[in-house]
Scaffold this active site. Structure first.
Site, PDB file in Angstrom:
ATOM      1  N   LYS A 156       0.860  -1.176   0.000  1.00 26.55           N
ATOM      2  CA  LYS A 156       0.000   0.000   0.000  1.00 26.55           C
ATOM      3  C   LYS A 156       0.908   1.243   0.000  1.00 26.55           C
ATOM      4  CE  LYS A 156      -2.666   3.400   1.642  1.00 26.55           C
ATOM      5  NZ  LYS A 156      -2.120   4.774   1.736  1.00 26.55           N
ATOM      6  N   GLU A 170       9.249   1.628  11.339  1.00 27.84           N
ATOM      7  CA  GLU A 170      10.319   2.628  11.220  1.00 27.84           C
ATOM      8  C   GLU A 170       9.637   3.982  11.200  1.00 27.84           C
ATOM      9  OE1 GLU A 170      12.288   5.515   9.920  1.00 27.84           O
ATOM     10  OE2 GLU A 170      12.387   4.477   7.991  1.00 27.84           O
ATOM     11  N   CYS A 177      13.716  11.077   7.178  1.00 32.41           N
ATOM     12  CA  CYS A 177      13.517  10.724   8.585  1.00 32.41           C
ATOM     13  C   CYS A 177      14.826  10.690   9.358  1.00 32.41           C
ATOM     14  CB  CYS A 177      12.811   9.374   8.697  1.00 32.41           C
ATOM     15  SG  CYS A 177      13.676   8.016   7.890  1.00 32.41           S
TER      16      CYS A 177
END
Length: 489
Positions: free
Chosen positions: A183, A258, A291
């Site tokens: 997805k 994560e 990130c």
């Protein structure tokens, strides 16, 4: 760029905008609009899945699992290499589509990101062929460790590096013998669709890789709560991870998460200052939508003025603009909602007393000026919360002890970067930093053999190398008695 009901054409590249389920393209009754962050142009109408499409994709993955899980390792590895070949063959198509879809630099996609996508498949294909553990003896009994495929996996991926982070999950899951429902993020879905085409051309059996598109609120929970899903891997925000964990708990489905980061970049007075400044300016990569970025600059007091001067000089020379231009250094942010979030953080920080040494404001379109904020406190929102934009803060420290205290002083623990000329100090400080990855005098050097993940609110679990197979498999130990020996009790 042109649009058709089931197709987007980006720079001459045709992208099917339907789902890919059980080896077939599947439309939905509703769609959502995909818009380029570069100029706001509409790229296409994307099939908007619901629980119905999620269930169909999981059913297809479940049906394909017995055959794929029993496929010999050598054949699975061959197909993964064929997918890598397909990625390399279509590298330019993938690069221009993803740049247009998410706004990251075209040169980075061409020379770094898409080659890494192919490498993801090759690495896990090769690792699969040498995966194993030496048998060992217990009172004459033989212990044999094996990695059994776990079952269908739900893989939910972010928008900031769509295909690279998707294949970081897809490749080991497939190598392990699992089937997949992918997805992608609704803000950047297009290259995932191209991956489905590439996998089909590589003769990956139908149902082994499935793609469902849509909003997480409409399709995500249908995937993560499904009893036939045996692994969930997610990269994204902490609030979404909490919802995923809640939906997975009924089935005790193993999770790999994560999540966000608020990573420190520590600069000691004995560091190579030019290197330290380069590392700091590198944190604006991908418009700050990384990130792992070291967004909290922690600089030792004696060098802060010189460091700041050099940083401002170098950062001010960055060119911001169209990411398809080879001279551009910083492209747009992904979405108006993300830009609002970034600017909200900055304006609240300025109102609370922070000073913008550079930036601190929006530019035309979805572009945000590279920003450095000083005069911030450790407990302030701008220091504690992930902004995910081109916004850095600068704090000073007096000694090693204070540096470590400030570095560890958030709820996150994804990464840390350290600049110092003293290797003994590097070892001492690295050992005390709460982080899944620590870089010393470098940044963003990642080997797929290494464990990757976060501590605290930055994640759960580790992936990469053997850690990926440990997650995507049921690790089993088989104990066999010596020939002619029985144990009745």
């Amino acid at each position: 760029m042109t649009r058709e009901p089931q197709k987007a054409v980006v720079a001459g590249v045709s992208v099917d905008t339907r789902h890919w389920i059980g080896g077939e393209r599947v439309a939905s009754s509703q769609t959502f609009t995909d818009v380029s962050p570069i100029d706001g142009s509409v790229l296409g109408e994307i099939a908007r899945g619901t629980a119905t499409e999620a269930a169909a994709a999981v059913a297809a993955a479940k049906a394909a699992f017995p055959g794929w899980s029993r496929t010999p390792r050598s054949e699975r590895a061959r197909i993964l290499h064929a997918i890598a070949d397909g990625v390399e063959k279509r590298l330019e198509d993938l690069a221009i589509v993803e740049t247009t879809d998410n706004g990251a630099l075209l040169r980075s996609h061409r020379h770094g990101v898409m080659p890494r996508v192919a490498h993801n498949f090759r690495f896990f294909a090769d690792w699969l062929l040498r995966l194993g553990h030496e048998d060992f003896q217990t009172r004459g009994h033989t212990n044999h460790v094996s990695w059994d495929p776990a079952g269908p996996c739900a893989l939910i991926t972010p928008w900031n590096a769509p295909l690279m982070l998707a294949t970081w999950k897809v490749a080991p899951a497939l190598a392990a013998g699992n089937t997949v429902v992918l997805k992608p993020a609704e803000w950047s879905p297009l290259t995932a669709s191209l991956l489905a085409d590439i996998a089909a051309e590589a003769r990956l059996p139908a149902g082994v890789l499935n793609l469902v598109q849509g909003y997480g609120s409409e399709i995500g929970s249908a995937l993560t709560s499904h009893p036939d899903v045996r692994r969930i891997s997610f990269t994204g925000s902490v609030p979404t991870a909490r919802r995923i964990a809640e939906s997975a708990v009924a089935n005790l489905t193993p999770l790999s998460l994560e999540l966000g980061g608020k990573s420190p970049l520590l600069v000691f007075a004995d560091a190579d200052l030019d290197l330290a400044v380069d590392l700091a300016v590198d944190q604006y990569d991908n418009a700050g939508q990384v990130c792992l970025a070291g967004t909290r600059l922690l600089v030792e007091e004696p060098i802060v003025e010189e460091f700041t001067r050099r940083f401002v000089e170098k950062a001010s020379a960055l060119k911001q603009g169209d990411p398809r231009d080879g001279t551009t250094d910083i492209g747009p942010n992904i979405h108006p909602r993300q830009l609002e979030k970034i600017d909200g953080f900055v304006q609240r920080a300025l109102a609370a007393g922070a000073k913008a040494v550079i930036g601190g404001h929006r530019k035309e379109g979805l572009y945000y000026a590279p920003t450095l904020l000083t005069d911030v406190t450790q407990d302030s929102e701008i220091v504690q919360e992930e902004v995910f934009g081109p916004v850095l803060t600068l704090q000073t420290f007096a000694d090693e002890e204070e540096a470590v205290r400030l570095a560890n002083g958030t709820r996150f623990g994804l990464a840390a970067t350290l600049a110092t000329g003293d290797l003994e100090r590097a070892e001492r400080v690295s050992a005390r930093l709460v982080a899944g990855t620590v870089w010393v005098n470098c940044f963003f050097v990642r080997d797929l053999k290494a464990p990757f993940g976060g501590s605290r609110l930055s994640g759960v679990g580790r992936e990469g190398g053997a850690w990926s197979f440990d997650f995507y498999c049921d690790v089993k130990n088989t104990v066999t008695a010596p020939k002619g020996w029985t144990n009745h009790g």
